[in-house]
Design an enzyme around this catalytic site. Structure first.
Site, PDB file in Angstrom:
ATOM      1  N   SER A 199       0.797  -1.241   0.000  1.00  0.00           N
ATOM      2  CA  SER A 199       0.000   0.000   0.000  1.00  0.00           C
ATOM      3  C   SER A 199       0.820   1.277   0.000  1.00  0.00           C
ATOM      4  O   SER A 199       0.266   2.360  -0.208  1.00  0.00           O
ATOM      5  CB  SER A 199      -0.940   0.016   1.206  1.00  0.00           C
ATOM      6  N   LYS A 239       0.238   3.398  -2.894  1.00  0.00           N
ATOM      7  CA  LYS A 239      -1.055   4.038  -3.189  1.00  0.00           C
ATOM      8  C   LYS A 239      -0.987   5.564  -3.375  1.00  0.00           C
ATOM      9  O   LYS A 239      -1.558   6.091  -4.336  1.00  0.00           O
ATOM     10  CB  LYS A 239      -2.074   3.676  -2.108  1.00  0.00           C
ATOM     11  N   TYR A 250      -3.454  -3.036 -10.112  1.00  0.00           N
ATOM     12  CA  TYR A 250      -3.345  -2.775  -8.675  1.00  0.00           C
ATOM     13  C   TYR A 250      -2.493  -3.861  -7.995  1.00  0.00           C
ATOM     14  O   TYR A 250      -1.607  -3.549  -7.194  1.00  0.00           O
ATOM     15  CB  TYR A 250      -4.737  -2.699  -8.051  1.00  0.00           C
ATOM     16  N   VAL A 273       1.336  -3.665   3.902  1.00  0.00           N
ATOM     17  CA  VAL A 273       1.370  -4.955   4.596  1.00  0.00           C
ATOM     18  C   VAL A 273       2.655  -5.739   4.304  1.00  0.00           C
ATOM     19  O   VAL A 273       2.906  -6.768   4.918  1.00  0.00           O
ATOM     20  CB  VAL A 273       0.136  -5.839   4.275  1.00  0.00           C
TER      21      VAL A 273
HETATM   22  N1  GLN Z   1      -2.008  -5.553  -1.821  1.00  0.00           N
HETATM   23  C1  GLN Z   1      -2.534  -5.369  -0.513  1.00  0.00           C
HETATM   24  C2  GLN Z   1      -4.024  -5.577  -0.480  1.00  0.00           C
HETATM   25  O1  GLN Z   1      -4.705  -5.083  -1.319  1.00  0.00           O
HETATM   26  C3  GLN Z   1      -2.160  -4.019  -0.007  1.00  0.00           C
HETATM   27  C4  GLN Z   1      -2.721  -3.745   1.372  1.00  0.00           C
HETATM   28  C5  GLN Z   1      -1.806  -2.941   2.236  1.00  0.00           C
HETATM   29  O2  GLN Z   1      -0.603  -2.879   2.028  1.00  0.00           O
HETATM   30  N2  GLN Z   1      -2.336  -2.399   3.293  1.00  0.00           N
HETATM   31  O3  GLN Z   1      -4.548  -6.230   0.365  1.00  0.00           O
END
Ligand code: GLN
Length: 618
Positions: free
Chosen positions: A73, A76, A198, A268
């Site tokens: 994320s 993002k 994504y 994550v």
């Molecule tokens: N690729 C992960 C997901 O969509 C990213 C989530 C994250 O890093 N918080 O679940």
């Protein structure tokens, strides 16, 4: 016994502090590595790195700072910036909001009615953003996105295909979100391409160092501090940092801003990137996560860094550096053009009416406001204002607009404004449009401070009696060096002098050559110049008819310390040491007269330089 050499920056207290921080938080083993993406479960849970990158490109790294992991994320906000640039803010705002959801990253927080995800930091918003990346084909869109992330990191990044495949095969919740977005018309048609992009975006491999450089790129207004490459326009950066501030740590954002106080984004994969705008970027990596999906050590380290280094963004440094670095008038400091006595007297009388302000630092409202105040307070009697920008690297739009108002005010009072050493390109680019067209002639630019000061001198002389520099002398009797000499003495001198004629651009003397004659300038202008280390030249003096140079020739063994170049056609008379020795034998009073006049001019020069040094030190 082998001695391991210390790390390059081991001597730095910053490096030592980070090392100490790493040791301090190593025992913190709370939390668990993400397993909902099967491939993520395979990482070494103990990996731990901390990196700080400053906006001027200094990188401090400790621990596993180069260990690859997936960005997840943290990508993002950067992808959001790409969408803003590719589609424009209005189009992006139709698809995703900027309101914190206060919910988990994978929450299905859609605006009631429109179905618009609340913000681009939760998965729903990020998937909507992936659908807005520019490019005609999936491959082009992927290249656009990876290219942008690479520009932030300052190196070529690539997708970890195993992690990508793992999430693609198990990302049912995200797929469900994609279909909901399609239902609301937020994603056009099949959501699968946006989801693919994504998932790939999340699987881009980075290191902790990359995160710090990405953050430093945002801190520096969009330019990677090491590569110098622009990753995003300066205008987009505040939009990115805004959503990081309000939504970057999901349902922990309020607490994060309160405790850490840095726009940030977690992932994550175990990474956190945090930005202190204008100053630095932080990257922390440690894959054990708390129940909200944030790195446990990452949060703890960022909180400690913020507290112990005083980084909370609501505790910004005060505008401490005075923007006015030096302030003087032309009564104290003069250009390198030597003036005949009549002009020197005019400038001595009126020099106080021309003020010089040497500015420094970045110009924006808070730093420029004291300058505007000072200029307004010292307006009485001012005829000329010079602003020097040598030490100004940036002026924002507000500062440019305020400078334009300042020029308008000066022009309305009848003042002349001279701007010197304005870096070509970005700095003050919009000034021309902002200044009232009626005042276009009231201001001008000069490439050197010295030339700017000379322009002010010209303006003052024009107002107070004009120029008194003769283009040529009719006879030797008019030359300053001959003041007080009798007609017979002048005849004797004339016979001892050698005539020199130069055309414009011709070099009269070269640096390093032996000094072979004192030169009396009878017609035209000469400049004394030295080469600069960075190329180009700086003038030390410009002389006109009636002045002399090269007196070191009369001292034994002198060498020229600068080049002397004719600015116009020049006629000069040269007095060699041998000819002068002859005069000393044949006519001592003439020799004394010449030496007396030389001494008078050098005494004037010393006096002027002393006043200058005093003014510059004040
Ligand atoms: N690729 C992960 C997901 O969509 C990213 C989530 C994250 O890093 N918080 O679940």
């Amino acid at each position: 016994m082998t001695v391991t050499p210390p790390r390059a920056s081991a001597a730095s207290p910053v490096q030592a502090f980070l090392q100490e921080l790493l040791e301090r938080f190593k025992p913190l083993r709370d939390g668990a590595v993400a397993t909902y993406i099967p491939e993520l479960a395979k990482v070494d849970a103990d990996g731990f790195g901390i990196v700080i990158a400053t906006v001027d490109g200094q990188v401090y790294e400790v621990g596993d700072s180069r260990l690859p992991f997936t960005i997840q994320s943290v990508s993002k906000p950067l992808a959001y910036g790409v969408a803003l640039e590719d589609r424009g803010p209005e189009r992006v705002a139709q698809a995703v909001g900027v309101e914190p959801s206060g919910e988990a990253f994978n929450s299905i927080s859609l605006e009631p009615g429109t179905g618009r995800p609340l913000n681009p930091m939760i998965n729903a918003g990020a998937i909507a953003v992936a659908g807005l990346i520019g490019g005609d084909t999936p491959a082009a869109r992927l290249e656009r996105l990876i290219g942008a992330l690479s520009a932030y990191a300052g190196r070529e990044l690539a997708v970890d295909e195993a992690v990508f495949a793992s999430e693609r095969d198990t990302g049912h919740r995200n797929r469900a979100i994609g279909h909901l977005l399609r239902n609301y018309g937020i994603v056009d048609g099949d959501p699968e391409p946006a989801l693919e992009l994504y998932f790939r975006q999340c699987a881009v491999q980075v290191s902790c160092r990359d995160l710090a450089l990405m953050a430093a790129t945002l801190a520096g207004g969009g330019v990677n501090p090491i590569s110098g490459e622009r990753a995003v326009s300066a205008a987009t950066v505040p939009s990115i940092l805004s959503v990081m501030t309000t939504c970057g740590i999901y349902d922990f954002t309020g607490e994060w801003v309160y405790r850490v106080g840095l726009p940030a984004k977690s992932g994550v994969g175990g990474g956190i990137m945090a930005v202190l705008p204008g100053q630095l970027g932080i990257g922390v990596y440690s894959p054990r996560l708390d129940p909200r999906g944030n790195s446990v050590r990452g949060v703890a380290v960022c909180a400690a860094l913020s507290a112990e280094l005083g980084l909370h963004f609501l505790r910004p440094p005060r505008v401490a550096l005075a923007t006015v670095r030096a302030h003087y008038t032309l009564a104290e400091v003069r250009s390198r053009r030597r003036r005949p006595p009549a002009e020197a007297a005019l400038l001595a009388a009126h020099g106080g009416a021309a003020q010089v302000l040497e500015l420094q630092g970045d110009l924006r409202f808070a730093t420029l406001e004291p300058v505007l105040r000072q200029v307004a307070h010292s307006a009485a009697g001012r005829e000329c204002l010079l602003l020097d920008f040598k030490r100004v690297n940036h002026a924002d739009e507000a500062a440019t607009r305020l400078l334009a108002r300042l020029i308008d005010d000066c022009a309305a009072r009848g003042e002349q404004v001279v701007l010197t050493r304005v870096k070509r390109g970005e700095l003050l680019a919009g000034l021309g449009q902002e200044v009232d067209p009626r005042h276009a002639r009231a201001y001008g630019f000069q490439s050197q401070l010295d030339l700017g000061i000379e322009a002010c001198e010209r303006a003052l002389l024009a107002r107070h009696g004009g120029s008194h520099a003769p283009a040529r002398l009719a006879s030797l009797a008019e030359h300053r060096l001959c003041a007080g000499a009798s007609a017979d003495e002048l005849t004797l001198l004339e016979a001892a002098l050698q005539r020199r004629s130069l055309s414009a651009g011709q070099v009269l003397m070269r640096r390093g050559e032996p000094s072979e004659a004192l030169v009396l300038l009878m017609r035209g202008e000469l400049s004394v110049v030295v080469p600069l280390a960075q190329g180009g030249t700086r003038r030390l003096a410009t002389l006109s008819a009636g002045m002399a140079l090269g007196e070191s020739a009369l001292l034994a063994g002198g060498r020229r310390s600068a080049d002397v170049v004719a600015d116009t056609e020049v006629e000069a008379l040269a007095l060699t040491p041998a000819a002068f020795a002859q005069i000393r034998r044949d006519c001592p009073p003439l020799a004394i007269c010449l030496l007396h006049n030389l001494l008078a001019t050098s005494a004037e020069a010393v006096e002027r330089l002393t006043a200058e040094v005093a003014a510059l030190e004040a």
